[in-house]
Motif scaffolding. Structure first.
Motif: not given
Lengths: 341, 346
Positions: A317, B183-184, B187
């Motif tokens: 991510s 928070s990224i 997740r």
């Protein structure tokens, strides 16, 4: 006379040295960045591919994914930094930055409005978006200027910042309200975009950004002498025969254009325009003919580093570049604030 | 010099309008009652007021409407009122104690500090009970305030309203960015989305019950402190001259602010500008006596949040507009007005 000349020469040499080192650092960072990512590739392979000896997959990863992104990171870093350098120069305010002054958010609002009325990424959008962003940013700058201006007192630097913060808060609220109606796809796009992620990562965006870069950056550099005079203060500048208002307006328009085109491609990345000029001035001195190009280099380096970190630290991510830059830039802003009088 | 001494030794005249204040309290409480009733009965499914009455006093668990009222609408109305009062009184205390017209828990990084610590809790201590989450939120509020005030006080020229506002903006940007990054990375964005938007939509009774004693306790302490805050608002020297122990008052006042802002953020996320607008409005209406300003701010703050939440549901149904954004639409012009009025420089 002679000593002045020598001093100039020494300064020239120092600036050239600093910029050479910065350029070298950008090249090193470029190589690191192009080596890192989801799909691992050894340095030897990367170099082979760069010179045209890679297989199809390596070509795709390098030329279609990583290279445009790296170039965009460097370009928008340079644009934000020069924009910030101009703003700090003409407002006599060390804390000015297109992000803090709310100009980025105005550009952002224009982009978000466009995205919410038209589907994302239609063919024309990469080229149209910088123009829309410019209109949005220009209008915002005008509103901020009018609100911060007071008769008899003129434009106070701190009021400018306060008004900018307020306008940025208002615009982000308006954006939230706007985005509610978007479908999930567009909503996701806007969310990532607001956080400041380099989302336009294809060559199309490079070519959309390039004209702004090629026209406005040399324009700013050519005005370095004027900015030196302007930064002496309004009265001195008028006394020296500079048409203050006109020059200031031109420079401001250039700064807004640089910020807006970067925002259209990179989203709301703040603090670059603040940090880069300060570092640059510390390295090469306050003279704008040195400070402007040095800012551009520092800015490009900063965003490239931030983007590489954001891409790799939490892979697969991605952490938006704007977040990484804020983590580096906000403490620096606070440091400057604590030192200010 | 002599005239200055005179001024500080005789009790300074405090402009206040008790009649107006009492009127505001009475009308405000009536308004709150009506607002709560409206908040419970309007929504995606309109419910008749008679049904509301029955749901409260003759609860029948087999009726869906009674369930909606008990489980969704009532906690929501209660949360809006509490949180509005909390943010407003926190703002009033800060404005009074620091004599800073731009003080607001959102603007001074306090809300961002709370939200940041809550993100950390979600990331590293999953499944923390709400009670502990709230205590961490208090600590976060203190962290945000500590950073903002600490950094501003380092500067030569000390704590000016403008410098505090700038430091608040930067600290908020920093903590929000760190929070988003975390928070990224972990997740947990979805769990946290509501903190960034700020809303009372998903509030649960259980959580509301936790914060009620804290908010009411903090409001009571604020009331007890109100006379001292009035004196502080006249200036530190005057307060000391009148025998105030200003240090103690300030510490207690800040703790009250942390509890009010921290518990509010833990419940509904970061909502700014309530603490900015309401105290100014109240001061305009009732004068500068904090014995009246604090209760009136509480009532008016609760009312503002209730109405904003109601508007958030009705503006664009069936979507809910985030309350924080709606309040910012009112709050920003007001902030700009105050910023223009600011005469003191950094």
């Amino acid at each position: 006379m002679d000593t002045v000349h020598n001093l100039d020469k020494a300064r020239n040499r120092k600036a050239a040295l600093v910029m050479g080192i910065l350029g070298l650092l950008i090249i090193v960072m470029f190589l690191i960045s192009i080596n890192s990512g989801e799909i691992r590739m050894g340095p030897a392979q990367v170099i082979k591919t760069l010179f045209g000896f890679g297989d199809a997959k390596q070509n795709l990863v390098l030329f279609d994914f990583r290279l445009p992104r790296i170039i965009i990171a460097i370009l928008i870093g340079a644009c934000f930094a020069v924009s910030g350098c101009i703003m700090q120069g003409i407002t006599h305010n060390g804390l000015a930055d297109p992000g803090i002054l709310g100009i980025n958010s105005g550009a952002g609002l224009a982009v978000v409005m466009y995205v919410s009325f038209f589907p994302v990424k239609t063919a024309a959008s990469p080229f149209l978006m910088p123009f829309l962003a410019f209109i949005g940013a220009g209008l915002t700058a005008l509103v901020i200027y009018l609100l911060a201006f007071k008769r008899h007192q003129g434009l106070s630097p701190t009021r400018l910042l306060l008004v900018g913060i307020g306008i940025a808060a208002g615009i982000s609220a308006a954006m939230i309200i706007l985005t509610i109606k978007l479908d999930p796809n567009q909503f996701q796009f806007v969310q990532v975009w607001i956080a400041g992620s380099i989302w336009g990562t294809t060559w199309k965006f490079v070519t959309a950004l390039l004209p702004w870069f090629i026209i406005l950056i040399p324009f700013a550099f050519s005005k370095a002498k004027v900015m030196n005079i302007l930064s002496l203060g309004e009265q001195t500048a008028t006394g020296l025969g500079a048409p203050v208002e006109r020059q200031r307006l031109l420079l401001l328009a250039a700064a807004v254009g640089l910020a807006a085109s970067s925002v259209a491609v990179g989203g709301g990345i703040g603090f670059v325009g603040l940090v880069a000029p300060h570092l640059a001035r510390r390295l090469v001195g306050p003279q704008h003919q040195y400070a402007l190009p040095a800012s551009a280099l520092v800015g490009g380096l900063l965003v490239l580093v931030a983007d590489t970190i954001g891409r790799t630290i939490s892979s697969p991510s991605e952490i938006a570049t704007g977040i990484v830059v804020a983590v580096i830039g906000a403490p620096y802003f606070l440091y400057l604030l604590a030192r200010s009088r | 010099m002599a005239s200055e001494l005179d001024k500080s030794s005789s009790s300074p005249p405090i402009k206040s309008r008790p009649v107006a204040a009492s009127l505001i309290l009475v009308l405000g409480l009536i308004g709150l009652g009506l607002g709560i009733a409206a908040s419970i009965s309007f929504g995606a499914a309109d419910i008749h007021l008679a049904t509301v009455w029955e749901a409260v006093f003759k609860f029948n668990p087999e009726l869906t409407q009674h369930q909606i009222i008990q489980e969704l609408r009532m906690p929501r109305a209660a949360a809006a009122t509490l949180v509005g009062a909390g943010f407003a009184v926190a703002g009033a205390i800060m404005q009074g104690m620091t004599r800073n017209p731009l003080a607001d828990s959102g603007l001074l990084g306090i809300n961002a500090g709370s939200a940041f610590v809550i993100v950390i809790c979600f990331a590293f201590m999953k499944g923390l009970p709400f009670m502990s989450l709230m205590l961490f939120s208090f600590a976060g509020a203190a962290l945000g305030a500590g950073l903002v005030f600490g950094i501003s006080s380092l500067a030569r020229g000390g704590l000016s309203p403008v410098r505090l506002a700038l430091a608040g903006a930067a600290v908020s940007a920093l903590l929000t960015a760190l929070g988003e990054g975390i928070s990224i990375h972990f997740r947990i964005g979805q769990d946290l989305a509501f903190f960034y938007a700020g809303g009372v939509a998903g509030v649960k009774w259980m959580h509301v019950k936790f914060i009620i004693p804290w908010v009411i306790g903090a409001l009571a302490v604020a009331m007890a402190l109100s006379r001292s805050i009035t004196l502080l608002s006249l200036g530190e020297e005057i307060a000391t001259g009148l025998g105030q122990r200003t240090g103690v008052v300030k510490i207690i006042g800040m703790i009250v602010v942390f509890i009010l802002a921290g518990s509010s953020v833990a419940l509904v996320g970061s909502i700014g500008f309530v603490g900015l607008i309401i105290p100014h409005l109240t001061r305009f209406l009732v004068g500068v006596d904090y014995r009246w300003i604090i209760p009136c701010s509480a009532v008016l703050g609760g009312l503002l949040m209730l109405l904003a939440d109601l508007a958030a549901r009705l503006v664009n149904p069936p979507y809910e507009t985030p309350v924080g954004a709606l309040i910012a639409v009112i709050g920003v012009p007001f902030f700009l007005y105050l910023a223009r009025k600011q005469r003191r420089e950094m």
